[in-house]
Design a protein around this motif. Structure first.
Motif, PDB file in Angstrom:
ATOM      1  N   MET A   1       7.170   0.736  15.098  1.00 42.14           N
ATOM      2  CA  MET A   1       6.134   1.019  13.986  1.00 42.14           C
ATOM      3  C   MET A   1       6.638  -0.131  13.099  1.00 42.14           C
ATOM      4  SD  MET A   1       4.807   4.259  12.020  1.00 42.14           S
ATOM      5  CE  MET A   1       6.192   4.645  11.325  1.00 42.14           C
ATOM      6  N   LYS A   2       5.435  -0.823  12.517  1.00 41.02           N
ATOM      7  CA  LYS A   2       5.606  -1.778  11.504  1.00 41.02           C
ATOM      8  C   LYS A   2       4.585  -1.766  10.570  1.00 41.02           C
ATOM      9  CE  LYS A   2       4.279  -5.661  14.280  1.00 41.02           C
ATOM     10  NZ  LYS A   2       4.411  -7.177  14.849  1.00 41.02           N
ATOM     11  N   SER A   3       4.568  -2.172   9.324  1.00 41.18           N
ATOM     12  CA  SER A   3       3.520  -2.318   8.388  1.00 41.18           C
ATOM     13  C   SER A   3       3.054  -3.742   8.574  1.00 41.18           C
ATOM     14  CB  SER A   3       3.973  -2.042   7.093  1.00 41.18           C
ATOM     15  OG  SER A   3       4.871  -3.192   6.509  1.00 41.18           O
ATOM     16  N   ILE A   4       1.820  -3.793   7.884  1.00 39.22           N
ATOM     17  CA  ILE A   4       0.931  -4.885   7.999  1.00 39.22           C
ATOM     18  C   ILE A   4       1.704  -6.045   7.111  1.00 39.22           C
ATOM     19  CG2 ILE A   4      -1.125  -6.234   7.381  1.00 39.22           C
ATOM     20  CD1 ILE A   4      -1.328  -4.500  10.227  1.00 39.22           C
ATOM     21  N   PHE A   5       2.446  -5.670   5.959  1.00 41.68           N
ATOM     22  CA  PHE A   5       2.861  -6.448   5.320  1.00 41.68           C
ATOM     23  C   PHE A   5       4.099  -7.426   5.974  1.00 41.68           C
ATOM     24  CE2 PHE A   5       6.422  -7.667   2.483  1.00 41.68           C
ATOM     25  CZ  PHE A   5       5.757  -8.206   1.137  1.00 41.68           C
ATOM     26  N   LYS A  11      -0.476  -7.224   0.297  1.00 45.27           N
ATOM     27  CA  LYS A  11       0.057  -6.387  -0.597  1.00 45.27           C
ATOM     28  C   LYS A  11      -0.492  -5.192  -1.075  1.00 45.27           C
ATOM     29  CE  LYS A  11       3.675  -9.925  -2.218  1.00 45.27           C
ATOM     30  NZ  LYS A  11       4.236 -10.413  -3.501  1.00 45.27           N
ATOM     31  N   SER A  12       0.153  -3.917  -1.201  1.00 46.47           N
ATOM     32  CA  SER A  12      -0.739  -2.973  -1.488  1.00 46.47           C
ATOM     33  C   SER A  12      -0.248  -2.816  -2.970  1.00 46.47           C
ATOM     34  CB  SER A  12      -0.048  -1.676  -0.923  1.00 46.47           C
ATOM     35  OG  SER A  12       1.279  -1.249  -1.237  1.00 46.47           O
ATOM     36  N   ASN A  13      -0.752  -1.723  -3.605  1.00 43.86           N
ATOM     37  CA  ASN A  13      -0.645  -1.730  -5.194  1.00 43.86           C
ATOM     38  C   ASN A  13       0.403  -0.443  -5.568  1.00 43.86           C
ATOM     39  OD1 ASN A  13      -2.147  -3.535  -6.127  1.00 43.86           O
ATOM     40  ND2 ASN A  13      -4.075  -2.317  -6.103  1.00 43.86           N
ATOM     41  N   GLY A  14       0.900   0.114  -4.421  1.00 42.87           N
ATOM     42  CA  GLY A  14       1.755   1.290  -4.726  1.00 42.87           C
ATOM     43  C   GLY A  14       2.773   1.430  -3.393  1.00 42.87           C
ATOM     44  N   HIS A  15       3.197   2.723  -3.425  1.00 39.71           N
ATOM     45  CA  HIS A  15       4.384   2.742  -2.510  1.00 39.71           C
ATOM     46  C   HIS A  15       3.832   3.291  -1.007  1.00 39.71           C
ATOM     47  CE1 HIS A  15       8.480   3.437  -1.096  1.00 39.71           C
ATOM     48  NE2 HIS A  15       8.036   4.653  -0.495  1.00 39.71           N
ATOM     49  N   TYR A  16       3.114   2.109  -0.531  1.00 38.05           N
ATOM     50  CA  TYR A  16       2.395   2.594   0.707  1.00 38.05           C
ATOM     51  C   TYR A  16       2.039   1.142   1.358  1.00 38.05           C
ATOM     52  CZ  TYR A  16      -1.804   1.460  -1.616  1.00 38.05           C
ATOM     53  OH  TYR A  16      -3.046   0.680  -2.293  1.00 38.05           O
ATOM     54  N   ALA A  17       1.975   0.986   2.776  1.00 35.70           N
ATOM     55  CA  ALA A  17       1.715  -0.035   3.657  1.00 35.70           C
ATOM     56  C   ALA A  17      -0.118  -0.147   3.458  1.00 35.70           C
ATOM     57  CB  ALA A  17       2.261   0.011   4.894  1.00 35.70           C
ATOM     58  N   LEU A  18      -0.483  -1.266   3.314  1.00 38.73           N
ATOM     59  CA  LEU A  18      -2.050  -1.299   3.597  1.00 38.73           C
ATOM     60  C   LEU A  18      -2.365  -0.925   5.095  1.00 38.73           C
ATOM     61  CD1 LEU A  18      -2.753  -4.830   2.183  1.00 38.73           C
ATOM     62  CD2 LEU A  18      -3.267  -2.865   1.045  1.00 38.73           C
ATOM     63  N   ALA A  19      -1.561  -1.168   6.039  1.00 35.54           N
ATOM     64  CA  ALA A  19      -1.736  -0.387   7.058  1.00 35.54           C
ATOM     65  C   ALA A  19      -0.716  -0.396   7.911  1.00 35.54           C
ATOM     66  CB  ALA A  19      -2.882  -1.475   8.064  1.00 35.54           C
ATOM     67  N   THR A  20      -0.527   0.227   8.856  1.00 39.10           N
ATOM     68  CA  THR A  20       0.650   0.326   9.654  1.00 39.10           C
ATOM     69  C   THR A  20       0.362   0.344  11.269  1.00 39.10           C
ATOM     70  OG1 THR A  20       1.870   1.921   8.269  1.00 39.10           O
ATOM     71  CG2 THR A  20       2.431   1.840  10.506  1.00 39.10           C
ATOM     72  N   VAL A  21       0.940  -0.273  12.278  1.00 37.39           N
ATOM     73  CA  VAL A  21       0.585  -0.494  13.604  1.00 37.39           C
ATOM     74  C   VAL A  21       1.731   0.256  14.568  1.00 37.39           C
ATOM     75  CG1 VAL A  21       0.504  -2.120  15.341  1.00 37.39           C
ATOM     76  CG2 VAL A  21      -0.279  -2.898  13.104  1.00 37.39           C
ATOM     77  N   HIS A  22       1.084   1.031  15.342  1.00 35.76           N
ATOM     78  CA  HIS A  22       1.943   1.830  15.955  1.00 35.76           C
ATOM     79  C   HIS A  22       1.225   2.179  17.469  1.00 35.76           C
ATOM     80  CE1 HIS A  22       4.720   4.904  17.450  1.00 35.76           C
ATOM     81  NE2 HIS A  22       4.004   5.558  17.666  1.00 35.76           N
ATOM     82  N   ASP A  23       1.905   1.684  18.487  1.00 35.77           N
ATOM     83  CA  ASP A  23       1.320   1.458  20.082  1.00 35.77           C
ATOM     84  C   ASP A  23      -0.107   0.970  20.108  1.00 35.77           C
ATOM     85  OD1 ASP A  23       3.619   3.024  20.872  1.00 35.77           O
ATOM     86  OD2 ASP A  23       2.816   4.780  20.821  1.00 35.77           O
ATOM     87  N   ASP A  24      -0.132  -0.104  19.272  1.00 34.76           N
ATOM     88  CA  ASP A  24      -1.535  -1.048  19.526  1.00 34.76           C
ATOM     89  C   ASP A  24      -2.556  -0.306  18.540  1.00 34.76           C
ATOM     90  OD1 ASP A  24      -0.374  -3.272  20.727  1.00 34.76           O
ATOM     91  OD2 ASP A  24      -0.714  -2.260  22.669  1.00 34.76           O
ATOM     92  N   ILE A  25      -2.073   0.809  17.926  1.00 37.16           N
ATOM     93  CA  ILE A  25      -3.249   1.339  16.798  1.00 37.16           C
ATOM     94  C   ILE A  25      -2.942   0.813  15.468  1.00 37.16           C
ATOM     95  CG2 ILE A  25      -4.082   3.608  16.077  1.00 37.16           C
ATOM     96  CD1 ILE A  25      -4.984   3.003  18.966  1.00 37.16           C
ATOM     97  N   VAL A  26      -4.027   0.574  14.849  1.00 43.45           N
ATOM     98  CA  VAL A  26      -3.828   0.011  13.294  1.00 43.45           C
ATOM     99  C   VAL A  26      -4.580   1.165  12.528  1.00 43.45           C
ATOM    100  CG1 VAL A  26      -4.357  -1.538  11.881  1.00 43.45           C
ATOM    101  CG2 VAL A  26      -4.118  -2.277  14.159  1.00 43.45           C
TER     102      VAL A  26
END
Length: 124
Positions: A1-5, A11-26
């Motif tokens: 699993m990785k974040s879009i960052f 970049k997001s404005n807080g403590h979260y990823a703009l998106a996360t990719v896992h098993d070819d799902i965004v």
């Protein structure tokens, strides 16, 4: 699993990823009407805020190697059910004939005073 960052310098404005990719799902975090380059909040009509939020979603799924026609599900949060038809008109124009699954959630109010927040799930 990785974040879009890790994929793009977004970049997001807080403590979260703009998106996360896992098993070819965004999985795209909630997006407001914020200019992705300047990070400026773009307040306007619900139509203007909706198109900016949808454009942000499209930019993020593209950075992950997907596209808007591969969005499986969307959730739209609006502060008043009376805005539903206006948001739906912009949404329909944005997607054209393509129709991902969708939920519209009327809420009391949204963070920063925005008129809409949108999240999405797409496949790669």
């Amino acid at each position: 699993m990785k974040s879009i960052f890790e994929v793009e310098n977004l970049k997001s404005n807080g403590h979260y990823a703009l998106a996360t990719v896992h098993d070819d799902i965004v999985y795209v975090s909630g997006q407001f009407s914020i200019d992705p380059e300047t990070r400026e909040r773009k307040y306007g009509s619900v139509e203007e805020e909706t198109i900016q939020a949808l454009n942000n979603i499209e930019m993020i799924v593209e950075a992950a190697g997907s596209k808007k026609e591969q969005i499986l599900r969307m959730t739209l949060y609006i502060p008043d059910v009376e805005l539903w038809d206006r948001v739906d008109a912009v949404y329909k124009e944005f997607f054209g004939e393509y129709k991902p699954a969708r939920t519209v959630v009327p809420t009391n109010k949204l963070h920063f005073g925005f008129k809409i927040e949108v999240d999405a799930i797409a496949y790669i």
